[in-house]
Structure formats: C-alpha cells, structure tokens
Design a protein around this motif. Structure first.
Motif, PDB file in Angstrom:
ATOM      1  N   LEU A   1      -9.616  -2.824   0.402  1.00 49.66           N
ATOM      2  CA  LEU A   1      -8.335  -3.492   0.598  1.00 49.66           C
ATOM      3  C   LEU A   1      -8.520  -4.940   1.048  1.00 49.66           C
ATOM      4  CD1 LEU A   1      -5.346  -2.668   0.369  1.00 49.66           C
ATOM      5  CD2 LEU A   1      -5.370  -2.263   2.818  1.00 49.66           C
TER       6      LEU A   1
ATOM      7  N   ALA B   1       0.796  -1.223   0.000  1.00 52.52           N
ATOM      8  CA  ALA B   1       0.000   0.000   0.000  1.00 52.52           C
ATOM      9  C   ALA B   1       0.833   1.279   0.000  1.00 52.52           C
ATOM     10  CB  ALA B   1      -0.937   0.009   1.211  1.00 52.52           C
TER      11      ALA B   1
ATOM     12  N   ILE C   1      -9.339   3.221  -5.087  1.00 46.59           N
ATOM     13  CA  ILE C   1      -8.750   4.017  -4.005  1.00 46.59           C
ATOM     14  C   ILE C   1      -8.963   5.504  -4.265  1.00 46.59           C
ATOM     15  CG2 ILE C   1      -6.657   4.456  -2.699  1.00 46.59           C
ATOM     16  CD1 ILE C   1      -7.653   1.613  -2.434  1.00 46.59           C
TER      17      ILE C   1
ATOM     18  N   ILE D   1      -2.582  -6.916  -2.927  1.00 40.23           N
ATOM     19  CA  ILE D   1      -2.844  -5.500  -2.645  1.00 40.23           C
ATOM     20  C   ILE D   1      -2.392  -4.629  -3.817  1.00 40.23           C
ATOM     21  CG2 ILE D   1      -2.229  -3.580  -1.142  1.00 40.23           C
ATOM     22  CD1 ILE D   1      -2.020  -5.595   1.148  1.00 40.23           C
ATOM     23  N   ARG D   2      -1.217  -4.916  -4.358  1.00 41.79           N
ATOM     24  CA  ARG D   2      -0.713  -4.111  -5.470  1.00 41.79           C
ATOM     25  C   ARG D   2      -1.517  -4.330  -6.747  1.00 41.79           C
ATOM     26  NH1 ARG D   2       4.263  -1.835  -4.654  1.00 41.79           N
ATOM     27  NH2 ARG D   2       4.675  -1.781  -6.892  1.00 41.79           N
TER      28      ARG D   2
END
Length: 302
Positions: A217, A133, A199, A191-192
């Motif tokens: 997330l 993140a 977001i 997450i990436r």
C-alpha cells in the motif's frame, strides 16, 4: 655421440620463444582492454556531467531572459512606467529590512504554510486510505469531500472567521482546507490504482497487515501522494495570500496588502518575487524528498 637434433635446454627453440612472445602479447591484451574501458567510462561520465550542466542551464534560460527583459523594460524614468526596476525592488528589500519587517514576515509566512500543510496532510491521509481501501469509506467520505473541493476555499474565510476567530487558527485552517482536497484525491486514486492481485496474494500467504501496508500500500501509493504534495504546496502559498489579509501585522501577505494601500509597486513586486522564490524552494525540497523516498523511480528512469 651427440644427436645434432637435440638442442641445449638453456637455449629455447624458436617455436618456444615465439610462443612466449605470443603468450605475452595475449596476456597484455586484457590490461589494454581494461584501460580502454576505463577511459571510455571516464569519457561517458564527463559527457553525462556536461549534459546535466547544459540541461540545468537550459532550465534557467527562460528565467534569465525574463529578468533581462525586466531590466530593459524599466530603463525609462520611474514616473513614466508602471513597473518598478530591479534596483527599486532591491531598495524596497533594504527598506523593509531596515524597518525590521522583512525577515519576521518571511518566517511567519513559512510557519503558517507549514502548519496548514501539516494539518491538511494529517486529515487527508487517513481519509484517502479509508476511501481507497474500503468500500464503506468510499461510500461515506468521497462525496462530501468532492463537494468541499468544489467550493473555492477563499469563500470559506468568512465562516472560518466566525467559527475560529481572526487569530492564527483561522489562517492555518484555511490553508489546510486548500491542501486537504489535493492530497486526498491523489492518494485515493493511487491506492485504488494498485493491482488487486497483489492484495489477494498477500491474503493468500496470510501476510501481516503491517507488512502489507508497508510493502504494497505505502510503496504503491507513495508516488501519487508526492504528486498531490507538489500541488498542495502551491495551493498553500495561494491560500496564504488570502488569510494574511485578515488581522495580520506580519507576513508577506500583510506587506502586499499594505503596499497596495500606499501604491508601493516596488514592495508589491518584491512580495511577488518572494512568493516565487519560496514556491520554487518548496518545489525543490519536495523533489529531493521524492527522490529519497522513491529511489526505484530514478533507477527505472535511468
């Protein structure tokens, strides 16, 4: 004077009677269609249940074939073959149970795996979240973790023995090292891999961070975490074999090491079967947990 074209009200005209019959026929058609739909749905459910049963049986077909081969390959006398028969393995189970070593060893091995898995997950999750993140977390954490992953974790056991001793702490730490890298990499990539527009949209609407974490997330990275958990459980059982050969008086690895010293191939094969059963049970538990936590994936597959 009565008009012959006028009919009594009690005797409906043929056209009215025909209309009533047609109306009844029309009104009965929805009920028939509903019954046919119910029967079709029942047949579909039965066919789906039969398909699932056949798939389940097919998944075990190779295992059953392997067990049959094992039985047929061990029909010769015991002194003429290197592989113990299923009956001899069952006898080894009985002997270890009578010795009072079997169930305490299974329980201790499970406790070590669970403790190491919990420690590895507890360390890997925050590291993966920071790396996935934030750019600063990626710059600081990612390379050292990759260097750690490149080291075979059994090679770390001598250092862990010097640092932590030969008690349970070393065993749990060795399992945690093997678990850490797999959880970290899968969760970081999950997450990436999230859509950055989500977001940005959350920031534009000034959504609370807790809501962003929970709805975007957590939900987006959870499938990747579960994939890492599957691999991590397998590696934890592999690490257990290494750590239970060090100063252990109980555990499946201890039984395996002792059986090797006394050339008890029946107990060796029993330990291998126990590892396989426990690993399969762990995989089933993770699968059930994944279905409970990610129900939308099942609906998408259906």
């Amino acid at each position: 004077m009565h008009d012959s074209s006028v009919r009594p009200s009690g005797n409906p005209s043929p056209s009215t009677h025909q209309h009533t019959i047609r109306g009844g026929a029309v009104s009965s058609r929805p009920g028939t269609a509903s019954a046919e739909a119910g029967f079709a749905s029942m047949r579909t459910r039965r066919a789906g249940g039969a398909t699932r049963v056949l798939r389940g049986l097919g998944a075990w077909a190779s295992t059953v074939a392997l067990c049959i081969w094992w039985f047929l390959a061990t029909l010769s006398p015991a002194d003429s073959r290197p592989l113990p028969s299923p009956a001899e393995v069952i006898a080894a189970w009985t002997d270890l149970n009578a010795e009072g070593l079997l169930w305490p060893s299974i329980g201790m091995s499970l406790a070590r795996v669970l403790a190491g898995l919990a420690l590895g997950v507890a360390l890997a999750v925050p590291a993966a979240v920071l790396t996935g993140a934030t750019r600063l977390g990626f710059a600081i954490i990612d390379k050292p973790v990759h260097m750690l992953r490149a080291i075979p974790f059994p090679a770390l056991s001598p250092l862990l023995i010097i640092w932590l001793g030969i008690e349970e702490t070393m065993k749990v730490a060795l399992i945690a090292v093997g678990v850490f890298g797999l959880i970290y990499v899968n969760l970081r990539d999950g997450i990436r891999g999230l859509d950055p527009k989500l977001i940005e949209l959350a920031r534009a609407y000034h959504l609370p961070r807790a809501l962003v974490f929970r709805r975007i997330l957590f939900r987006g990275a959870l499938p990747s975490f579960m994939t890492g958990l599957r691999f991590a459980i397998t590696v934890s059982w592999i690490a257990l074999v290494t750590c239970e050969t060090v100063n252990s008086t109980v555990g499946i690895g201890y039984i395996l090491s002792r059986a090797q010293q006394f050339s008890r191939t029946d107990q060796m094969v029993l330990c291998i079967v126990l590892y396989a059963i426990l690993g399969l049970g762990s995989e089933a538990l993770v699968g059930a947990l994944e279905r409970a936590l990610t129900p939308w994936r099942g609906r998408a597959a259906a």
